[in-house]
Each structure stands twice: as structure tokens, then as C-alpha cells.
Design an enzyme around this catalytic site. Sequence first.
Site, PDB file in Angstrom:
ATOM      1  N   SER A 128       0.845  -1.197   0.000  1.00 24.69           N
ATOM      2  CA  SER A 128       0.000   0.000   0.000  1.00 24.69           C
ATOM      3  C   SER A 128       0.877   1.242   0.000  1.00 24.69           C
ATOM      4  O   SER A 128       1.998   1.234   0.559  1.00 24.69           O
ATOM      5  CB  SER A 128      -0.851  -0.024   1.276  1.00 24.69           C
ATOM      6  OG  SER A 128      -1.455   1.227   1.485  1.00 24.69           O
ATOM      7  N   TYR A 156      -1.527  -0.434  10.799  1.00 21.68           N
ATOM      8  CA  TYR A 156      -1.822  -1.087   9.516  1.00 21.68           C
ATOM      9  C   TYR A 156      -0.628  -0.955   8.572  1.00 21.68           C
ATOM     10  O   TYR A 156      -0.160  -1.930   7.982  1.00 21.68           O
ATOM     11  CB  TYR A 156      -3.081  -0.467   8.896  1.00 21.68           C
ATOM     12  CG  TYR A 156      -3.276  -0.820   7.446  1.00 21.68           C
ATOM     13  CD1 TYR A 156      -3.662  -2.102   7.057  1.00 21.68           C
ATOM     14  CD2 TYR A 156      -3.045   0.129   6.433  1.00 21.68           C
ATOM     15  CE1 TYR A 156      -3.822  -2.428   5.717  1.00 21.68           C
ATOM     16  CE2 TYR A 156      -3.207  -0.185   5.099  1.00 21.68           C
ATOM     17  CZ  TYR A 156      -3.596  -1.465   4.740  1.00 21.68           C
ATOM     18  OH  TYR A 156      -3.739  -1.790   3.417  1.00 21.68           O
ATOM     19  N   LYS A 160       2.083  -3.746   6.775  1.00 21.49           N
ATOM     20  CA  LYS A 160       2.425  -3.863   5.340  1.00 21.49           C
ATOM     21  C   LYS A 160       3.941  -3.768   5.161  1.00 21.49           C
ATOM     22  O   LYS A 160       4.539  -4.521   4.396  1.00 21.49           O
ATOM     23  CB  LYS A 160       1.725  -2.756   4.538  1.00 21.49           C
ATOM     24  CG  LYS A 160       0.222  -2.945   4.427  1.00 21.49           C
ATOM     25  CD  LYS A 160      -0.124  -4.128   3.533  1.00 21.49           C
ATOM     26  CE  LYS A 160      -1.575  -4.516   3.632  1.00 21.49           C
ATOM     27  NZ  LYS A 160      -1.912  -5.765   2.952  1.00 21.49           N
TER      28      LYS A 160
HETATM   29  P1  NAD Z   1     -11.180  -6.402   1.258  1.00 24.89           P
HETATM   30  O1  NAD Z   1     -11.453  -6.333   2.713  1.00 24.89           O
HETATM   31  O2  NAD Z   1     -12.302  -6.162   0.327  1.00 24.89           O
HETATM   32  O3  NAD Z   1     -10.504  -7.794   0.890  1.00 24.89           O
HETATM   33  C1  NAD Z   1      -9.724  -8.520   1.810  1.00 24.89           C
HETATM   34  C2  NAD Z   1     -10.244  -9.938   1.825  1.00 24.89           C
HETATM   35  O4  NAD Z   1      -9.485 -10.692   2.759  1.00 24.89           O
HETATM   36  C3  NAD Z   1     -11.707 -10.042   2.252  1.00 24.89           C
HETATM   37  O5  NAD Z   1     -12.417 -10.819   1.321  1.00 24.89           O
HETATM   38  C4  NAD Z   1     -11.643 -10.707   3.625  1.00 24.89           C
HETATM   39  O6  NAD Z   1     -12.779 -11.499   3.880  1.00 24.89           O
HETATM   40  C5  NAD Z   1     -10.378 -11.529   3.498  1.00 24.89           C
HETATM   41  N1  NAD Z   1      -9.760 -11.851   4.778  1.00 24.89           N
HETATM   42  C6  NAD Z   1      -9.559 -11.043   5.851  1.00 24.89           C
HETATM   43  N2  NAD Z   1      -8.979 -11.724   6.850  1.00 24.89           N
HETATM   44  C7  NAD Z   1      -8.787 -12.993   6.397  1.00 24.89           C
HETATM   45  C8  NAD Z   1      -8.219 -14.170   6.958  1.00 24.89           C
HETATM   46  N3  NAD Z   1      -7.739 -14.182   8.204  1.00 24.89           N
HETATM   47  N4  NAD Z   1      -8.193 -15.281   6.211  1.00 24.89           N
HETATM   48  C9  NAD Z   1      -8.683 -15.294   4.948  1.00 24.89           C
HETATM   49  N5  NAD Z   1      -9.240 -14.218   4.368  1.00 24.89           N
HETATM   50  C10 NAD Z   1      -9.276 -13.077   5.075  1.00 24.89           C
HETATM   51  O7  NAD Z   1      -9.987  -5.379   0.982  1.00 24.89           O
HETATM   52  P2  NAD Z   1      -9.403  -4.853  -0.391  1.00 24.89           P
HETATM   53  O8  NAD Z   1      -9.677  -3.407  -0.477  1.00 24.89           O
HETATM   54  O9  NAD Z   1      -9.779  -5.741  -1.507  1.00 24.89           O
HETATM   55  O10 NAD Z   1      -7.862  -5.008  -0.074  1.00 24.89           O
HETATM   56  C11 NAD Z   1      -7.122  -6.129  -0.505  1.00 24.89           C
HETATM   57  C12 NAD Z   1      -5.676  -5.967  -0.107  1.00 24.89           C
HETATM   58  O11 NAD Z   1      -5.166  -4.751  -0.654  1.00 24.89           O
HETATM   59  C13 NAD Z   1      -5.454  -5.877   1.399  1.00 24.89           C
HETATM   60  O12 NAD Z   1      -4.249  -6.538   1.693  1.00 24.89           O
HETATM   61  C14 NAD Z   1      -5.298  -4.394   1.639  1.00 24.89           C
HETATM   62  O13 NAD Z   1      -4.517  -4.137   2.755  1.00 24.89           O
HETATM   63  C15 NAD Z   1      -4.593  -3.954   0.373  1.00 24.89           C
HETATM   64  N6  NAD Z   1      -4.807  -2.551   0.019  1.00 24.89           N
HETATM   65  C16 NAD Z   1      -6.077  -2.045  -0.073  1.00 24.89           C
HETATM   66  C17 NAD Z   1      -6.257  -0.710  -0.430  1.00 24.89           C
HETATM   67  C18 NAD Z   1      -7.648  -0.119  -0.492  1.00 24.89           C
HETATM   68  O14 NAD Z   1      -7.774   1.100  -0.386  1.00 24.89           O
HETATM   69  N7  NAD Z   1      -8.693  -0.908  -0.692  1.00 24.89           N
HETATM   70  C19 NAD Z   1      -5.163   0.083  -0.704  1.00 24.89           C
HETATM   71  C20 NAD Z   1      -3.886  -0.464  -0.613  1.00 24.89           C
HETATM   72  C21 NAD Z   1      -3.728  -1.791  -0.249  1.00 24.89           C
HETATM   73  C1  WQD Z   2      -9.196   9.907   0.727  1.00 24.45           C
HETATM   74  C2  WQD Z   2      -9.271  11.400   0.971  1.00 24.45           C
HETATM   75  C3  WQD Z   2      -9.515  12.015   3.277  1.00 24.45           C
HETATM   76  C4  WQD Z   2     -13.436  10.310   3.919  1.00 24.45           C
HETATM   77  C5  WQD Z   2      -6.675   4.921   2.824  1.00 24.45           C
HETATM   78  C6  WQD Z   2      -5.566   4.239   3.566  1.00 24.45           C
HETATM   79  C7  WQD Z   2      -4.521   3.785   2.600  1.00 24.45           C
HETATM   80  C8  WQD Z   2      -5.138   2.918   1.501  1.00 24.45           C
HETATM   81  C9  WQD Z   2      -6.272   3.623   0.852  1.00 24.45           C
HETATM   82  C10 WQD Z   2      -5.098   0.648   2.271  1.00 24.45           C
HETATM   83  C11 WQD Z   2      -8.457  11.855   2.171  1.00 24.45           C
HETATM   84  C12 WQD Z   2     -10.733  12.432   2.485  1.00 24.45           C
HETATM   85  C13 WQD Z   2     -12.252  10.706   3.327  1.00 24.45           C
HETATM   86  C14 WQD Z   2     -14.393  11.311   4.288  1.00 24.45           C
HETATM   87  C15 WQD Z   2     -12.900  13.001   3.446  1.00 24.45           C
HETATM   88  N1  WQD Z   2      -5.705   1.724   2.037  1.00 24.45           N
HETATM   89  N2  WQD Z   2     -11.996  12.025   3.106  1.00 24.45           N
HETATM   90  N3  WQD Z   2     -14.076  12.612   4.025  1.00 24.45           N
HETATM   91  O1  WQD Z   2      -6.892   7.898   3.637  1.00 24.45           O
HETATM   92  O2  WQD Z   2      -6.117   8.319   1.252  1.00 24.45           O
HETATM   93  O3  WQD Z   2      -6.131   6.050   2.148  1.00 24.45           O
HETATM   94  O4  WQD Z   2      -7.215   4.027   1.853  1.00 24.45           O
HETATM   95  O5  WQD Z   2      -3.947   0.387   2.122  1.00 24.45           O
HETATM   96  O6  WQD Z   2      -3.589   3.074   3.322  1.00 24.45           O
HETATM   97  O7  WQD Z   2      -4.999   5.172   4.467  1.00 24.45           O
HETATM   98  O8  WQD Z   2      -8.261   7.101   1.647  1.00 24.45           O
HETATM   99  O9  WQD Z   2     -10.598   7.188   0.987  1.00 24.45           O
HETATM  100  O10 WQD Z   2     -10.039   7.304   3.440  1.00 24.45           O
HETATM  101  O11 WQD Z   2      -9.488   9.241   1.960  1.00 24.45           O
HETATM  102  O12 WQD Z   2     -12.671  14.199   3.256  1.00 24.45           O
HETATM  103  O13 WQD Z   2     -15.448  11.016   4.830  1.00 24.45           O
HETATM  104  O14 WQD Z   2     -10.637  11.738   1.267  1.00 24.45           O
HETATM  105  O15 WQD Z   2      -9.184  13.001   4.212  1.00 24.45           O
HETATM  106  O16 WQD Z   2      -7.913  13.090   1.859  1.00 24.45           O
HETATM  107  P1  WQD Z   2      -6.809   7.452   2.256  1.00 24.45           P
HETATM  108  P2  WQD Z   2      -9.683   7.643   2.048  1.00 24.45           P
END
Ligand code: NAD
Ligand code: WQD
Length: 366
Positions: A128, A156, A160
Site C-alpha cells: 500500500s 496497519y 504492510k
Molecule cells: P477487502 O477487505 O475487500 O478484501 C480482503 C479480503 O481478505 C476479504 O475478502 C476478507 O474477507 C479476506 N480476509 C480477511 N482476513 C482474512 C483471513 N484471516 N483469512 C482469509 N481471508 C481473510 O480489501 P481490499 O480493499 O480488496 O484489499 C485487498 C488488499 O489490498 C489488502 O491486503 C489491503 O490491505 C490492500 N490494500 C487495499 C487498499 C484499499 O484502499 N482498498 C489500498 C492499498 C492496499
Molecule cells: C481519501 C481522501 C480524506 C473520507 C486509505 C488508507 C490507505 C489505503 C487507501 C489501504 C483523504 C478524504 C475521506 C471522508 C474526506 N488503504 N476524506 N471525508 O486515507 O487516502 O487512504 O485508503 O492500504 O492506506 O490510508 O483514503 O478514501 O479514506 O481518503 O474528506 O469522509 O478523502 O481526508 O484526503 P486514504 P480515504
Amino acid sequence: MVVGSVLVTGGTGYIGSFTALALLEADYKVVIVDNLYNSSDEVLNRIELICGKRPEYEACDITDENKLDAVFEKHPDIDNVIHFAALKAVGESGEIPLEYYRVNVFGSLCLLRSMAKHNVTNIVFSSSATVYGDATRFPDMIPIPEHCPLGPTNPYGNTKFGVETMITDHVNAERAKAKKAGKSGNEFNAALLRYFNPAGSHPSGIMGEDPQGVPYNLLPLLAQVAVGKREKLLVFGDDYASKDGTAIRDYIHILDLANGHLVALNHLREKNPGVRAWNLGTGKGSTVYDMIKAFSAAVGRDLPYEVAPRRAGDVLNLTANATRANSELGWSTKFTLEDACEDLWRWTENNPQGYRQQPPKEFVEK
Ligand code: NAD
Ligand code: WQD
């Protein structure tokens, strides 16, 4: 013809399900393991409706190493892993950090150990942009390149960063061991994919993000405002040093992000690069106000919002420098912010209850 078999952990979740679809469309066999903690197995039907192929699904918690072993034994053809399963709520990670370390770090450890036992040597890991922490402390590093010093600022992000380090140490050790034994060791590879802000849904309107609890990301919250589940959006701070005072993020369409996994996996298999990190983002920053405007345009009316104080831990600007992925993986984004907003709106309108309802009739009757 099947080109390879991939175990996709967390494959019923948001990014995992779109990646499973991209893999199936590229003729990979897909075996999903998930415990449905934050997802629904209805997504398997939706994937099948879209591409005519169904991923295999094994109910499995990644912290259960014996169960993972059983999955590898049941599917001996698996030769690659894409690892999504994790807990991902930044705020919650500060409240229950041990649970985040258990699932994200210990779960990844179980997976790596199980892979090693079954001679599976390629892993693509969901990292991430959060591993960079507040990259604005290095002003010449915006947009953020992969060599920007890492400095996560929440549990978190620490998980990562920890898993990136664990994978790097493991792959490098396996390569070194193989070389010492007179072998190439080239089969051990890892892609550390640092995603920026995933956005949007499938253009069909039948696959999208369906968080099980209260969403905390901007676009799912805006979608709730649009359908009247939430009165207004709170804009977290309008006193940042940006063009309109709101914070800047790099929103990447989920189809482009999913495709990034496919090309990274192909790259590992074909080029054997060892461990390599790639940013997956558009390189283009959008403010919160840009997003409200773009999503309001997709919905066709102005969505209500109110300015609130900054959210703790937020930073001014997280925009990717994605030139490494562009040049090394031959990957670039194809979809626009407008596409992401229109697709998200179609998904939201069609599926007000997410996956807890039947898909729209025209898809079932096709
Ligand atoms: P998500 O929650 O939709 O998907 C994660 C999946 O993992 C879910 O289906 C959940 O049921 C499963 N899971 C959780 N704990 C588990 C366990 N112990 N065993 C088996 N399955 C388990 O999230 P996402 O947004 O699809 O994110 C996927 C990956 O990408 C994650 O590793 C997250 O940290 C990373 N990521 C997400 C974002 C984002 O903004 N969505 C950004 C950067 C990185
Ligand atoms: C986006 C922008 C908020 C909600 C997070 C995790 C990051 C990655 C992606 C997993 C920011 C603003 C948000 C609201 C707002 N996830 N905002 N009002 O914080 O950039 O990233 O998700 O790895 O690690 O930190 O994403 O969608 O929460 O926010 O003004 O109700 O929207 O301040 O500027 P963020 P977000």
C-alpha cells in the site's frame, strides 16, 4: 488452455475479486481462499456471469497453516500466489493492533511457510502507498517513487512494511541458498505492489466494492450520500496547501489495478526479477473537491458536503510516480476518474444492498 494456476488469498474481497476476474480472462486457473470476514461468496456468481468461468473457492483462514497446506495439497497445480487477505482499516488498526499483526503478519507468515512446503515460489503481495507514510516530508519525492524512504505512521502501515520486509528476506534467502547449492534460484520471486487509492466498479454494474461494515473511504461514503444512506459527506480539512485546500490522492480504477496484478505476475514468471516493488497509481492527483465534483457529475446532481476538521493521520498529498511500472511491466492506466465515478454509480444504483441481493435480472436471464 490454462496458462498457470494462482492461489488468490482474499479473492472474494474488493481488489481480489477483480484480480480473479482478470486472471480468469487471461486463462489462468484461480483458486480463492477467503474466510469471508469482509466479503461475500456471491461475488463468485458475479465473476462467472461476467466471464463465463468460475474461480474455485476454499473457505480458509490464512492464519490456519494446516488448512492452507490442505488447499495446496488439494490443488497441486498451484504455482503462483497473489496475496490480498488482510485487515485494512487504518483507524481500527490503532485500536486493535494485535489483531492486525495476527492476521496481516502472522497470516502472511503462515502463507509463506505453506508455500515453501509445497514448492510455490512466486508471490504478488498487496502492499500500500501507506508504507511511505507522510511522503511530503521529502518535497522532491512527490509524485512518490519507489525509492522514497518508507515510514508508515499507523499499525496497519507497519504490518504492510513488516510483510514487505519478511517477503524480501525470505525470497533473498531462498535465492542465496539455491545458488550455494549450484542452482539458479531464479524461481523465487516477489512483487510488492504499492497501491494508491482504488476506485470504481465493473462497467457492467454487477461487481463492485461491498464493505461489510461502515465504510471509511471517500468514494464508498460519497456513494452512501448519493443513495440517501448518509446525509452529507464530511470533508476532512480545507486548509491543506492544495489548489482548493483539500487533500490530494491518486485514485486508480479497479480494472487498471487488477490488470496491474496480472502483468506483475506475468513479469515474475517470465523475467524472474527476484524481489521488486512497483507503485500502482495513475500519477495524477485529485483533491477531495475534485472527487465530489466528478461523482456528483456521474450521479447527475450536487451531493451535499460540509467541511470538518482534518482527520488524524491524513497527509496533504499521496500521488504515485508510476514510471517504474510503466517501463518495466509495460503497464499503464486506461480508465479515467470519470469512468471510475460512472461505474461506481452504476454499481451503487443497481445493487443498493451490495452482494446481499440478486444481480439485476437482465444478467441472470442472459
Ligand atoms: P477487502 O477487505 O475487500 O478484501 C480482503 C479480503 O481478505 C476479504 O475478502 C476478507 O474477507 C479476506 N480476509 C480477511 N482476513 C482474512 C483471513 N484471516 N483469512 C482469509 N481471508 C481473510 O480489501 P481490499 O480493499 O480488496 O484489499 C485487498 C488488499 O489490498 C489488502 O491486503 C489491503 O490491505 C490492500 N490494500 C487495499 C487498499 C484499499 O484502499 N482498498 C489500498 C492499498 C492496499
Ligand atoms: C481519501 C481522501 C480524506 C473520507 C486509505 C488508507 C490507505 C489505503 C487507501 C489501504 C483523504 C478524504 C475521506 C471522508 C474526506 N488503504 N476524506 N471525508 O486515507 O487516502 O487512504 O485508503 O492500504 O492506506 O490510508 O483514503 O478514501 O479514506 O481518503 O474528506 O469522509 O478523502 O481526508 O484526503 P486514504 P480515504
